[in-house]
Scaffold this motif. Structure first.
Motif, mmCIF file in Angstrom:
data_model
loop_
_atom_site.group_PDB
_atom_site.id
_atom_site.type_symbol
_atom_site.label_atom_id
_atom_site.label_comp_id
_atom_site.label_asym_id
_atom_site.label_seq_id
_atom_site.Cartn_x
_atom_site.Cartn_y
_atom_site.Cartn_z
ATOM 1 N N VAL A 1 0.814 -1.226 0.000
ATOM 2 C CA VAL A 1 0.000 0.000 0.000
ATOM 3 C C VAL A 1 0.842 1.270 0.000
ATOM 4 C CG1 VAL A 1 -1.850 -1.198 1.206
ATOM 5 C CG2 VAL A 1 -0.228 0.151 2.526
ATOM 6 N N GLY A 2 2.133 1.159 0.166
ATOM 7 C CA GLY A 2 2.974 2.341 0.242
ATOM 8 C C GLY A 2 3.207 2.770 1.678
ATOM 9 N N GLU A 3 3.970 3.823 1.822
ATOM 10 C CA GLU A 3 4.361 4.288 3.151
ATOM 11 C C GLU A 3 3.175 4.884 3.907
ATOM 12 O OE1 GLU A 3 7.503 6.944 2.194
ATOM 13 O OE2 GLU A 3 8.795 5.348 1.426
ATOM 14 N N ILE A 4 3.246 4.774 5.227
ATOM 15 C CA ILE A 4 2.156 5.188 6.109
ATOM 16 C C ILE A 4 2.697 6.172 7.137
ATOM 17 C CG2 ILE A 4 0.482 4.376 7.832
ATOM 18 C CD1 ILE A 4 0.651 1.624 6.412
ATOM 19 N N VAL B 1 10.368 3.729 17.496
ATOM 20 C CA VAL B 1 10.295 4.584 16.309
ATOM 21 C C VAL B 1 11.143 3.995 15.186
ATOM 22 C CG1 VAL B 1 10.951 6.837 15.368
ATOM 23 C CG2 VAL B 1 9.694 6.707 17.518
ATOM 24 N N SER B 2 12.316 3.475 15.547
ATOM 25 C CA SER B 2 13.179 2.859 14.538
ATOM 26 C C SER B 2 12.485 1.676 13.865
ATOM 27 C CB SER B 2 14.487 2.405 15.193
ATOM 28 O OG SER B 2 15.308 1.740 14.253
ATOM 29 N N LEU B 3 11.792 0.856 14.665
ATOM 30 C CA LEU B 3 11.053 -0.275 14.095
ATOM 31 C C LEU B 3 9.931 0.214 13.195
ATOM 32 C CD1 LEU B 3 10.257 -3.271 13.924
ATOM 33 C CD2 LEU B 3 8.939 -2.943 16.022
ATOM 34 N N ARG B 4 9.166 1.183 13.661
ATOM 35 C CA ARG B 4 8.039 1.689 12.882
ATOM 36 C C ARG B 4 8.488 2.291 11.554
ATOM 37 N NH1 ARG B 4 5.103 4.583 18.103
ATOM 38 N NH2 ARG B 4 3.697 2.858 18.624
ATOM 39 N N ALA B 5 9.652 2.920 11.559
ATOM 40 C CA ALA B 5 10.142 3.598 10.355
ATOM 41 C C ALA B 5 11.005 2.695 9.483
ATOM 42 C CB ALA B 5 10.940 4.839 10.759
ATOM 43 N N THR C 1 6.504 6.965 8.457
ATOM 44 C CA THR C 1 6.813 8.164 9.228
ATOM 45 C C THR C 1 6.052 8.125 10.535
ATOM 46 O OG1 THR C 1 7.093 9.454 7.198
ATOM 47 C CG2 THR C 1 6.765 10.685 9.236
ATOM 48 N N VAL C 2 6.705 8.488 11.628
ATOM 49 C CA VAL C 2 6.046 8.584 12.926
ATOM 50 C C VAL C 2 5.802 10.055 13.233
ATOM 51 C CG1 VAL C 2 6.223 8.114 15.397
ATOM 52 C CG2 VAL C 2 7.117 6.460 13.746
ATOM 53 N N ILE C 3 4.563 10.385 13.522
ATOM 54 C CA ILE C 3 4.188 11.757 13.839
ATOM 55 C C ILE C 3 3.709 11.790 15.289
ATOM 56 C CG2 ILE C 3 2.690 13.699 13.269
ATOM 57 C CD1 ILE C 3 2.383 12.528 10.471
#
Length: 271
Positions: free
Chosen positions: A111-114, A131-135, A140-142
């Motif tokens: 689906v592409g980046e979230i 955050v490193s895992l999520r990215a 991107t983490v907001i």
């Protein structure tokens, strides 16, 4: 790894009597028809599940999204794909159910980046690691404190914004809707963004199956007309999205975070 996590989770539950009591109290209130044995068994199952999730997150570190995606069965992913192909932004409401982290990381090849809206953890070292895992797959983490401008930009550029909508909020930061028949202070961010921008609303969830594979479900999309009564529209859509989450939790109660004090904030009594 998952089996070890379940064993450690059960041990954690046996030692963490305070939060186990919170989980049991929440379950009794949500399912008044359940007997004490079922409440206790489900509460212990919650600990077993999240023990598995925690070790799974450790296992995920450093692994490419394609490897994680190979462990998942996707249903309805075309809803996100169509919205992105049309250049239409998406709000993806989700919940602390199953393993929401693996869904965000693993789904990127399809689906592409979230953009993931999150609250920073109290421990800065753990927060940086998460955050490193999520990215790791390009997401991107907001952080919530400074989210609005980035979130709007992401949606208007046709991107996907994932928001967890099942945590307790302070009364100043949310509104009260019904969740398992009780007033629960709930974020309005997902509803407000969708109504403001006209983006697609695609609820997403990721369940851990007995086989150890994940079932990632996307949608169906939520269609919600705007009446021009902004506050009423936001409240009604927030209630609708919360009802969707409640339906998910009823299907697999042992995979939701009953340890969280979801109903902590309550409406003030009027004199």
């Amino acid at each position: 790894m998952l089996a070890l996590g379940r064993r450690l989770g059960r041990l954690w539950g046996a030692l963490d009597r305070r939060h186990l009591a919170i989980a049991e109290a929440n379950l009794r209130a949500a399912f008044p028809e359940w007997d004490a044995a079922r409440v206790a068994a489900t509460a212990r199952g919650v600990y077993a599940h999240f023990g598995a999730v925690m070790l799974d997150l450790l296992w995920m570190e450093g692994r490419p999204a394609e490897e994680l995606l190979a462990l998942a069965d996707l249903e309805g992913v075309e809803h996100l794909q169509r919205a992105r192909a049309a250049g239409r932004g998406v709000v993806a409401p989700s919940a602390h159910l199953g393993n929401w982290e693996v869904q965000a990381v693993a789904s990127v090849p399809r689906v592409g980046e979230i953009a993931v809206v999150a609250r920073p953890l109290d421990n800065p070292l753990l927060d940086r690691r998460l955050v490193s895992l999520r990215a790791s797959s390009g997401n991107t983490v907001i952080y919530k404190q400074k989210a609005l401008a980035q979130v709007l930009r992401t949606i208007r550029n046709g991107g996907i914004v994932a928001i967890l909508i099942d945590q307790n909020m302070q009364a100043s930061d949310g509104i009260f809707v019904r969740f398992f028949g009780r007033p629960a202070c709930t974020t309005t961010v997902a509803a407000a963004l969708a109504l403001k921008t006209g983006c697609a609303i695609v609820p997403v969830r990721c369940l851990l199956q007995p086989s150890g594979r994940y079932r990632m479900r996307y949608g169906p999309p939520v269609e919600w007309p705007r009446t021009g009564r902004r506050d009423a529209d936001i409240a009604e859509l927030t209630q609708h999205l919360t009802a969707i989450v409640e339906g998910w939790v009823r299907e697999t109660p042992e995979q939701w975070l009953w340890l969280h004090r979801r109903w902590k904030t309550q409406p003030e009594e009027r004199a």
